[in-house]
Design an enzyme around this catalytic site. Structure first.
Site, short mmCIF file in Angstrom:
data_model
loop_
_atom_site.label_atom_id
_atom_site.label_comp_id
_atom_site.label_asym_id
_atom_site.label_seq_id
_atom_site.Cartn_x
_atom_site.Cartn_y
_atom_site.Cartn_z
N THR A 15 0.81 -1.23 0.00
CA THR A 15 0.00 0.00 0.00
C THR A 15 0.84 1.27 0.00
O THR A 15 0.47 2.27 -0.61
CB THR A 15 -0.90 0.00 1.26
OG1 THR A 15 -1.69 -1.18 1.22
CG2 THR A 15 -1.80 1.20 1.31
N SER A 60 2.20 -7.93 -0.50
CA SER A 60 3.03 -8.82 0.31
C SER A 60 2.35 -10.15 0.62
O SER A 60 3.00 -11.07 1.12
CB SER A 60 3.50 -8.13 1.58
OG SER A 60 2.50 -8.15 2.57
N ASP A 92 1.11 -6.93 5.46
CA ASP A 92 0.52 -8.24 5.76
C ASP A 92 1.56 -9.30 6.16
O ASP A 92 1.34 -10.08 7.08
CB ASP A 92 -0.29 -8.76 4.57
CG ASP A 92 -1.60 -7.97 4.40
OD1 ASP A 92 -1.95 -7.23 5.33
OD2 ASP A 92 -2.24 -8.11 3.34
N THR A 167 4.70 -9.10 15.28
CA THR A 167 3.53 -9.79 14.73
C THR A 167 2.56 -8.71 14.25
O THR A 167 2.42 -7.69 14.94
CB THR A 167 2.82 -10.59 15.85
OG1 THR A 167 3.74 -11.55 16.35
CG2 THR A 167 1.59 -11.30 15.38
N CYS A 280 -0.27 -18.22 22.19
CA CYS A 280 -0.48 -16.93 22.87
C CYS A 280 0.39 -15.88 22.19
O CYS A 280 1.50 -16.16 21.74
CB CYS A 280 -0.06 -17.02 24.33
SG CYS A 280 -1.10 -18.07 25.31
N1 ASP Z 1 -2.14 -6.23 1.33
C1 ASP Z 1 -1.14 -5.21 1.51
C2 ASP Z 1 0.21 -5.88 1.53
O1 ASP Z 1 0.58 -6.47 2.51
C3 ASP Z 1 -1.39 -4.42 2.75
C4 ASP Z 1 -0.34 -3.39 3.01
O2 ASP Z 1 0.32 -2.91 2.10
O3 ASP Z 1 -0.14 -3.01 4.16
O4 ASP Z 1 0.93 -5.81 0.57
#
Ligand code: ASP
Length: 342
Positions: A15, A60, A92, A167, A280
């Site tokens: 993004t 990603s 992601d 995470t 966890c």
């Molecule tokens: N789906 C996008 C990615 O991981 C979300 C992002 O860019 O944060 O490439």
């Protein structure tokens, strides 16, 4: 006077590199070569910047070990020319990439900072600019020419984390990441506050070695009440995998059903590396604390202690790729190699 840091920005996709067409509202990929023109604030930074982009930037969710290797190779080839590296990446799978790079870049002694954003760089309320600008500043931090950060970090929403401890927690909030088991490396407020105590201290004067041979023949089995015997059997008797992460409950606990323990015993006897990682978000595996984990320890299950599943996956692929001898595998996995476990 020390020279200005020279930073390489590596754009892989996500993004952060999108821009909204002001007329149609649709998102399209940003021409990364024109980054410095589109974000004139970058000229105010006290460093020089060069950019390089994946020929075909990816979301990603399409990340693969071969792309991790591409990033590591770009860093390796440019290691002496640059003082720091900022990797722009979708959020992601950013924690997986940060973990993988930490193992691939052995003896790393310069900053490699991954960042991204929840909103595209062209959006009015974007978080991309702050993430990008502060990541570059973090990568530029030095004391008399020596970089302050000498590891793979992940910067998001005012916090720099050790990459292999993170995470992704939230699909919506700007504060999308967390490092439950390790303190933040730095925080950005009016000043950049670096937590010097928690930074990785690499061994002096060692040459960077790229370890890109990841073996993907692994699996992850998440336990849940009611998990069926045939499913466990299919996974634990499969000849297709060499390593298995079992996501257990709490401090590393699992069902004590005899059939389950027998499957694990036979799998380990046949040479499968079985790693215990807690499902966890925070805390550690401690096999033996409860009766429901004592047996796992006796059977030779590897303790992932407080490692994240993301880092455990990367570490398993990395160690299998390095063809570690069967008898040494458990000891090496249970050793913190890049600060990924306490
Ligand atoms: N789906 C996008 C990615 O991981 C979300 C992002 O860019 O944060 O490439």
């Amino acid at each position: 006077m020390t020279k200005q840091p020279h930073i390489l920005l590596i754009y892989t996709g996500g993004t952060i590199g999108m821009i909204k067409d002001v007329y149609t509202g649709s998102l399209k990929a940003f021409d990364f070569d024109s980054l410095l023109i589109k974000i004139p604030e970058l000229h105010l930074l006290d460093c020089s910047i060069e950019t390089i982009s994946f020929e075909e930037p990816i979301d990603s969710s399409n990340m693969q070990p071969k792309y991790w290797a591409d990033i590591a190779i770009i860093i390796g080839e440019n290691y002496l020319k640059f003082d720091g590296f900022v990797v722009l990446h979708g959020s992601d799978t950013m924690s997986y990439t940060a973990s993988a790079l930490s193992f691939m870049l052995e003896n790393l002694a310069k900053p490699v900072i991954l960042t991204g954003s929840q909103l595209p760089i062209g959006d009015l309320r974007t978080d991309a600019k702050e993430n990008l600008i502060t990541s570059i500043q973090m990568a530029s931090l030095n004391i008399e020419g020596l970089p302050v950060i000498r590891e793979v970090g992940l910067y998001f929403e005012y916090k720099l984390y050790r990459g292999n401890r993170t995470t992704k927690l939230n699909a919506e909030h700007f504060e999308a990441f967390e490092s439950f088991n390790y303190p933040n490396l730095a925080e950005s407020g009016v000043h950049l506050n670096v937590n010097l105590e928690s930074l990785w201290k690499p061994k002096a004067n060692k040459e960077l070695i790229l370890r890109t041979a990841m073996d993907t023949n692994i699996g992850v089995l998440k336990l849940f009440p009611g998990i069926s015997r045939p499913i466990c059997e299919a996974v634990l008797t499969s000849n297709l995998i060499k390593g298995l992460i079992i996501e257990t409950y709490g401090a590393g606990n699992a069902t004590t059903e005899p059939w389950f323990l027998e499957l694990i015993e036979n799998a380990i006897r046949k040479g499968l590396h079985v790693v215990n990682v807690t499902q966890c978000a925070g805390g550690s595996v401690n096999m033996g604390q409860y009766e429901t984990s004592s047996q796992l320890r006796l059977l030779g299950v590897i303790s992932g202690r407080d490692i994240t599943t993301e880092a455990a996956i990367a570490k398993l692929m990395y160690l299998l790729g390095e063809n570690i001898e069967q008898k040494d595998f458990k000891t090496i996995f249970e050793t913190s190699l890049r600060g990924e476990m306490s």
